[in-house]
Motif scaffolding. Structure first.
Motif, PDB file in Angstrom:
ATOM      1  N   VAL A   1      -0.372   1.733  -7.313  1.00 44.40           N
ATOM      2  CA  VAL A   1      -0.345   0.515  -8.138  1.00 44.40           C
ATOM      3  C   VAL A   1       0.297   0.889  -9.485  1.00 44.40           C
ATOM      4  O   VAL A   1      -0.055   1.915 -10.083  1.00 44.40           O
ATOM      5  CB  VAL A   1      -1.760  -0.050  -8.322  1.00 44.40           C
ATOM      6  CG1 VAL A   1      -1.772  -1.161  -9.381  1.00 44.40           C
ATOM      7  CG2 VAL A   1      -2.287  -0.568  -6.982  1.00 44.40           C
TER       8      VAL A   1
ATOM      9  N   GLU B   1       2.310  -2.352 -14.911  1.00 46.25           N
ATOM     10  CA  GLU B   1       2.228  -3.743 -14.459  1.00 46.25           C
ATOM     11  C   GLU B   1       0.766  -4.203 -14.470  1.00 46.25           C
ATOM     12  O   GLU B   1       0.478  -5.388 -14.664  1.00 46.25           O
ATOM     13  CB  GLU B   1       2.801  -3.802 -13.033  1.00 46.25           C
ATOM     14  CG  GLU B   1       3.041  -5.179 -12.448  1.00 46.25           C
ATOM     15  CD  GLU B   1       3.589  -5.064 -11.014  1.00 46.25           C
ATOM     16  OE1 GLU B   1       4.610  -4.366 -10.821  1.00 46.25           O
ATOM     17  OE2 GLU B   1       2.964  -5.657 -10.111  1.00 46.25           O
ATOM     18  N   VAL B   2      -0.175  -3.267 -14.265  1.00 42.68           N
ATOM     19  CA  VAL B   2      -1.603  -3.605 -14.137  1.00 42.68           C
ATOM     20  C   VAL B   2      -2.400  -2.683 -15.067  1.00 42.68           C
ATOM     21  O   VAL B   2      -3.034  -1.725 -14.619  1.00 42.68           O
ATOM     22  CB  VAL B   2      -2.067  -3.430 -12.682  1.00 42.68           C
ATOM     23  CG1 VAL B   2      -3.435  -4.066 -12.489  1.00 42.68           C
ATOM     24  CG2 VAL B   2      -1.056  -4.006 -11.697  1.00 42.68           C
TER      25      VAL B   2
ATOM     26  N   PHE C   1       0.820  -1.223   0.000  1.00 42.94           N
ATOM     27  CA  PHE C   1       0.000   0.000   0.000  1.00 42.94           C
ATOM     28  C   PHE C   1       0.852   1.270   0.000  1.00 42.94           C
ATOM     29  O   PHE C   1       0.311   2.379   0.049  1.00 42.94           O
ATOM     30  CB  PHE C   1      -0.923   0.003   1.223  1.00 42.94           C
ATOM     31  CG  PHE C   1      -1.799  -1.216   1.345  1.00 42.94           C
ATOM     32  CD1 PHE C   1      -1.707  -2.035   2.458  1.00 42.94           C
ATOM     33  CD2 PHE C   1      -2.694  -1.567   0.338  1.00 42.94           C
ATOM     34  CE1 PHE C   1      -2.517  -3.162   2.590  1.00 42.94           C
ATOM     35  CE2 PHE C   1      -3.493  -2.697   0.460  1.00 42.94           C
ATOM     36  CZ  PHE C   1      -3.395  -3.492   1.574  1.00 42.94           C
TER      37      PHE C   1
ATOM     38  N   TYR D   1     -10.395  -4.607  -6.198  1.00 43.68           N
ATOM     39  CA  TYR D   1      -9.614  -5.078  -7.346  1.00 43.68           C
ATOM     40  C   TYR D   1      -9.145  -6.521  -7.173  1.00 43.68           C
ATOM     41  O   TYR D   1      -8.844  -7.204  -8.156  1.00 43.68           O
ATOM     42  CB  TYR D   1      -8.397  -4.187  -7.605  1.00 43.68           C
ATOM     43  CG  TYR D   1      -7.740  -4.528  -8.929  1.00 43.68           C
ATOM     44  CD1 TYR D   1      -6.668  -5.415  -8.982  1.00 43.68           C
ATOM     45  CD2 TYR D   1      -8.238  -4.024 -10.133  1.00 43.68           C
ATOM     46  CE1 TYR D   1      -6.089  -5.779 -10.194  1.00 43.68           C
ATOM     47  CE2 TYR D   1      -7.667  -4.369 -11.345  1.00 43.68           C
ATOM     48  CZ  TYR D   1      -6.594  -5.257 -11.369  1.00 43.68           C
ATOM     49  OH  TYR D   1      -6.027  -5.629 -12.577  1.00 43.68           O
ATOM     50  N   ASN D   2      -9.143  -7.013  -5.947  1.00 42.37           N
ATOM     51  CA  ASN D   2      -8.609  -8.350  -5.662  1.00 42.37           C
ATOM     52  C   ASN D   2      -9.641  -9.225  -4.977  1.00 42.37           C
ATOM     53  O   ASN D   2      -9.459  -9.640  -3.825  1.00 42.37           O
ATOM     54  CB  ASN D   2      -7.344  -8.207  -4.807  1.00 42.37           C
ATOM     55  CG  ASN D   2      -6.318  -7.321  -5.467  1.00 42.37           C
ATOM     56  OD1 ASN D   2      -5.621  -7.728  -6.384  1.00 42.37           O
ATOM     57  ND2 ASN D   2      -6.254  -6.056  -5.028  1.00 42.37           N
TER      58      ASN D   2
ATOM     59  N   ILE E   1      -3.972 -10.317  -0.050  1.00 40.19           N
ATOM     60  CA  ILE E   1      -4.134  -8.862  -0.191  1.00 40.19           C
ATOM     61  C   ILE E   1      -5.342  -8.392   0.617  1.00 40.19           C
ATOM     62  O   ILE E   1      -5.273  -7.394   1.341  1.00 40.19           O
ATOM     63  CB  ILE E   1      -4.278  -8.484  -1.676  1.00 40.19           C
ATOM     64  CG1 ILE E   1      -2.947  -8.647  -2.405  1.00 40.19           C
ATOM     65  CG2 ILE E   1      -4.808  -7.069  -1.822  1.00 40.19           C
ATOM     66  CD1 ILE E   1      -3.040  -8.592  -3.910  1.00 40.19           C
TER      67      ILE E   1
HETATM   68  O1  LIG Z   1      -4.289  -3.945  -5.862  1.00 36.25           O
HETATM   69  C1  LIG Z   1      -3.066  -4.033  -5.939  1.00 36.25           C
HETATM   70  C2  LIG Z   1      -2.151  -3.692  -4.788  1.00 36.25           C
HETATM   71  C3  LIG Z   1      -2.178  -4.784  -3.728  1.00 36.25           C
HETATM   72  C4  LIG Z   1      -2.765  -3.815  -2.728  1.00 36.25           C
HETATM   73  C5  LIG Z   1      -2.742  -2.729  -3.774  1.00 36.25           C
HETATM   74  N1  LIG Z   1      -2.458  -4.450  -7.068  1.00 36.25           N
HETATM   75  C6  LIG Z   1      -3.134  -4.982  -8.251  1.00 36.25           C
HETATM   76  C7  LIG Z   1      -2.206  -6.113  -8.738  1.00 36.25           C
HETATM   77  C8  LIG Z   1      -2.861  -7.473  -8.482  1.00 36.25           C
HETATM   78  C9  LIG Z   1      -1.956  -8.130  -7.417  1.00 36.25           C
HETATM   79  C10 LIG Z   1      -0.751  -8.881  -7.995  1.00 36.25           C
HETATM   80  C11 LIG Z   1       0.216  -8.013  -8.756  1.00 36.25           C
HETATM   81  O2  LIG Z   1      -0.162  -7.971 -10.111  1.00 36.25           O
HETATM   82  C12 LIG Z   1       0.300  -6.543  -8.303  1.00 36.25           C
HETATM   83  O3  LIG Z   1       0.613  -5.714  -9.405  1.00 36.25           O
HETATM   84  C13 LIG Z   1      -1.040  -6.089  -7.752  1.00 36.25           C
HETATM   85  C14 LIG Z   1      -1.042  -4.667  -7.225  1.00 36.25           C
HETATM   86  O4  LIG Z   1      -1.427  -6.966  -6.705  1.00 36.25           O
END
Ligand SMILES: O=C(C1CCC1)N1C[C@@H]2C[C@H]3C[C@@H](O)[C@@H](O)[C@]2(C1)O3
Length: 130
Positions: free
Chosen positions: A35, A39-40, A31, A85-86, A96
Motif C-alpha cells: 500500500v 497515498e494513504v 494486493f 483497513y477497509n 476490496i
Molecule cells: O488497503 C488497501 C489496498 C486494497 C487492498 C490493499 N489500500 C488502502 C487504500 C484505501 C482504498 C482506496 C485507495 O485509497 C487505495 O490507496 C487503497 C489501498 O484502497
C-alpha cells in the motif's frame, strides 16, 4: 544436510509458483504491491504488519520460510489487513473485502489441492531441528 536443502529448495519453488499465480490473477491486482504510504498516510497507524504479494516473493527468495505454515501467516496478513483497513459499507470497501475473501479462499484451495501433508511434515521437522 544436503537432503534438507533439497526439501527447502522444493518448498521455495512451490511457494514461488503459488505466489506468482496469485499475482497474475486480475482480482488480486491491489494486493501485488505494498500500500502506497504517500497515498494513504494513516495506513501504518492502523496496519501494524503490512504485507503484499511482491514482499512474499522477496521473503521466499531470502529463505524466510522453512514451512508452508510460516508462509501462510504472512499470506494471511494480506487479506486480513485489507478487511481491517477497509471495513466500511461503501462500494469501494465492499469491493476490496470481496477480493480479500477471494484471496483467502484461493490460497486455501491451492494448498488443499497441491500441498502434500507429508511434505509439510518434513518441513516442520527440519524447522524443529534448527
Ligand atoms: O488497503 C488497501 C489496498 C486494497 C487492498 C490493499 N489500500 C488502502 C487504500 C484505501 C482504498 C482506496 C485507495 O485509497 C487505495 O490507496 C487503497 C489501498 O484502497
Amino acid at each position: 544436510e544436503e537432503q534438507e536443502e533439497d526439501v527447502l529448495r522444493e518448498l521455495r519453488l512451490f511457494l514461488r509458483n503459488v505466489t506468482e499465480r496469485l499475482s497474475l490473477d486480475r482480482r488480486f491486482k491491489a494486493f501485488t504491491r505494498p500500500v502506497d504510504i504517500e497515498e494513504v498516510p494513516d495506513y501504518l497507524m492502523v496496519i501494524k504488519k503490512p504485507m503484499d504479494l511482491s514482499t512474499l516473493l522477496t521473503n521466499i527468495d531470502e529463505h524466510k520460510y522453512v514451512t508452508v505454515s510460516e508462509f501462510m501467516l504472512d499470506a494471511d496478513l494480506i487479506w486480513q489487513n485489507a478487511l481491517e483497513y477497509n471495513p466500511d459499507s461503501d462500494p469501494m470497501d465492499r469491493h476490496i473485502r470481496h477480493r480479500a475473501c477471494a484471496l483467502k479462499d484461493t490460497v486455501r484451495a491451492i494448498l488443499r489441492d497441491e500441498l502434500d501433508e507429508d511434505f509439510e511434515r518434513v518441513c516442520e521437522e527440519i524447522k524443529e531441528s534448527r
